[in-house]
Motif scaffolding. Sequence first.
Motif, PDB file in Angstrom:
ATOM      1  N   GLN A  44       8.368   4.348  13.119  1.00 34.47           N
ATOM      2  CA  GLN A  44       8.788   5.213  11.692  1.00 34.47           C
ATOM      3  C   GLN A  44       7.552   5.860  12.408  1.00 34.47           C
ATOM      4  N   LEU A  92       4.689   8.885   9.555  1.00 37.78           N
ATOM      5  CA  LEU A  92       4.278   9.289   8.713  1.00 37.78           C
ATOM      6  C   LEU A  92       3.144  10.700   9.116  1.00 37.78           C
ATOM      7  N   VAL A 131       9.188  11.877   9.390  1.00 38.03           N
ATOM      8  CA  VAL A 131       9.189  11.453   8.674  1.00 38.03           C
ATOM      9  C   VAL A 131       7.712  13.001   8.380  1.00 38.03           C
ATOM     10  N   GLU A 139       2.427  14.605  -1.786  1.00 35.63           N
ATOM     11  CA  GLU A 139       3.579  13.555  -1.204  1.00 35.63           C
ATOM     12  C   GLU A 139       3.848  13.022   0.014  1.00 35.63           C
ATOM     13  N   ALA A 196       3.131   9.685  -1.804  1.00 35.50           N
ATOM     14  CA  ALA A 196       4.568   9.146  -1.868  1.00 35.50           C
ATOM     15  C   ALA A 196       5.942   8.781  -0.365  1.00 35.50           C
ATOM     16  N   ARG A 197       5.507   8.844   0.671  1.00 35.88           N
ATOM     17  CA  ARG A 197       6.330   8.750   1.958  1.00 35.88           C
ATOM     18  C   ARG A 197       6.286   7.770   2.160  1.00 35.88           C
ATOM     19  N   ALA A 210       4.749   4.580   0.686  1.00 39.27           N
ATOM     20  CA  ALA A 210       4.994   3.444   0.134  1.00 39.27           C
ATOM     21  C   ALA A 210       6.624   3.370   0.253  1.00 39.27           C
ATOM     22  N   GLU A 211       7.404   3.772   0.763  1.00 44.65           N
ATOM     23  CA  GLU A 211       8.624   3.958   1.222  1.00 44.65           C
ATOM     24  C   GLU A 211       8.944   2.925   2.557  1.00 44.65           C
ATOM     25  N   PRO A 212       9.683   1.779   2.717  1.00 46.70           N
ATOM     26  CA  PRO A 212       9.880   1.241   3.010  1.00 46.70           C
ATOM     27  C   PRO A 212      10.369   1.109   4.606  1.00 46.70           C
ATOM     28  N   ILE A 255       8.585   2.868   7.322  1.00 47.76           N
ATOM     29  CA  ILE A 255       7.285   3.535   8.137  1.00 47.76           C
ATOM     30  C   ILE A 255       6.356   2.696   8.569  1.00 47.76           C
ATOM     31  N   ARG A 273      -0.273  -0.347   0.755  1.00 47.54           N
ATOM     32  CA  ARG A 273      -0.048  -1.175   1.968  1.00 47.54           C
ATOM     33  C   ARG A 273      -1.435  -0.982   3.311  1.00 47.54           C
TER      34      ARG A 273
END
Length: 487
Positions: free
Chosen positions: A6, A8, A32, A39, A42-43, A45-47, A49, A74
Amino acid sequence: MNPTRQILVVDDEESIRWALRKALEREGHRVVLAANGVEGLARAAEPGIDLVLMDIKMPGAEGLETLSKIKEARPELPVIIMTAFGTLQAAVQAMKRGAYDYITKPFDFGELTIAVQRVFEIRELTERVAQMEALGGRPFDFGGVVGLCPAMQQIFKLVGKMAASDLTVLIRGESGTGKELLAKAIHYNSRRSARPFVAINCAAIPRELLESELFGHERGAFTGASALRRGKFELAEGGTIFLDEIGDMDIGLQAKILRVLQERQFERVGGERSLSADVRVIAATNQYLEAAVAQKSFREDLYYRLNVVAITLPPLRERIEDIPLLVNHFLHQFAEEQKQEPKSLPPETLELMLAYRWPGNVRELENAVKRACVLAPTSLILPEHLPAALLQAEEAGAASGRSSFERVLSQGITGELARLKQERDGQIYAYFLAALERPLLLRVLERTGGNQLRAAELLGINRNTLRKKLRELGIAPGRGDEEQTKS
């Protein structure tokens, strides 16, 4: 099959986001999107990525600032910076803040694909090492000698075949390639493993002392010889003696080594009684002994006596695919020594190690890993924990323009070499030449609308040469060329 990754994409231009999404989805990735740095942070930080592609110039939270925050949150997440401002300053700043790589706009989607592919190849290598560790044991670890590349696998097979013999071995290779470690692996996998392994560096001891070190001396043999002393050959009785850097040995002393190999006998300095030498001899050198023989600085008869079984250890720059395995080995080795959990490397740190040429070979890599383990305050080793030589080499590459086409090409070749292993042994040059020619010719023909005459002019080659190349590579002529021919 590799798992779906995935990615980003962070860019304030909707058209860029759309184009990147389409291109990456064609390669099988999930995408994504984020329209700005806030933005994007924030994205990220999502699991789930696995990679970030981010513009360096955006309204609001600027790219470099967002990059720093992503790496704080991260550190292991690779970030590729995209910029239309392809200046050295922007590139260096991005790399210093932890960017995995950067590409300039307008970029070629083929270049982008290779850069993305390279990120995941590094991650897959790292995951592969972790999986092997989880299964217990290290099949690529042969008595401390680590390697999965075809050259190292052939060496391991040869060592296994020599286990039951006492054949003399000559190990060749650059300084730091692990010649003594391999000599120990040979000894401890032989029938002499329960007896001593004795090593001596022939280049580190003056000639007048080396003879005494090797053969010992009798009391009163020379000034200061107040007692009898046993030499290395006696201490190695029943085991193995390792003569490192034998190419630096004095030619007079070489004759005495030759006698040991031929007759299995020697005398101590100042002695009259011959002693037996029940030892296996393993010698090593970083010199080209054939040239030394031609120059009469090394005895030809000794060379042939030593060269019964010859093993050449490849330099680290020729076995790049082994670097992740070696790094993992040294991380675990250091952790065991310090009685702590092993540290780990994010992809961008490993990428720097893969790009560096390692003139000091495995020894330099080991020192770099252990130094980084000491400097890293957490369990993660970041690029700034590596020696300055690696970072300077990276900056020099960026300064020379290698960060664009040549850098991507180099990375692609490295990954392909690791994948090919030995199935194209002896055909590597032809394989890569064809792999480069085909996309080049296709792109040039695309640019000229299929007009071969114009394509030949752009390439700077004869039209007949181009036609021949197209036939060899199975590329059909374009419509534009046919129209040009009719006119």
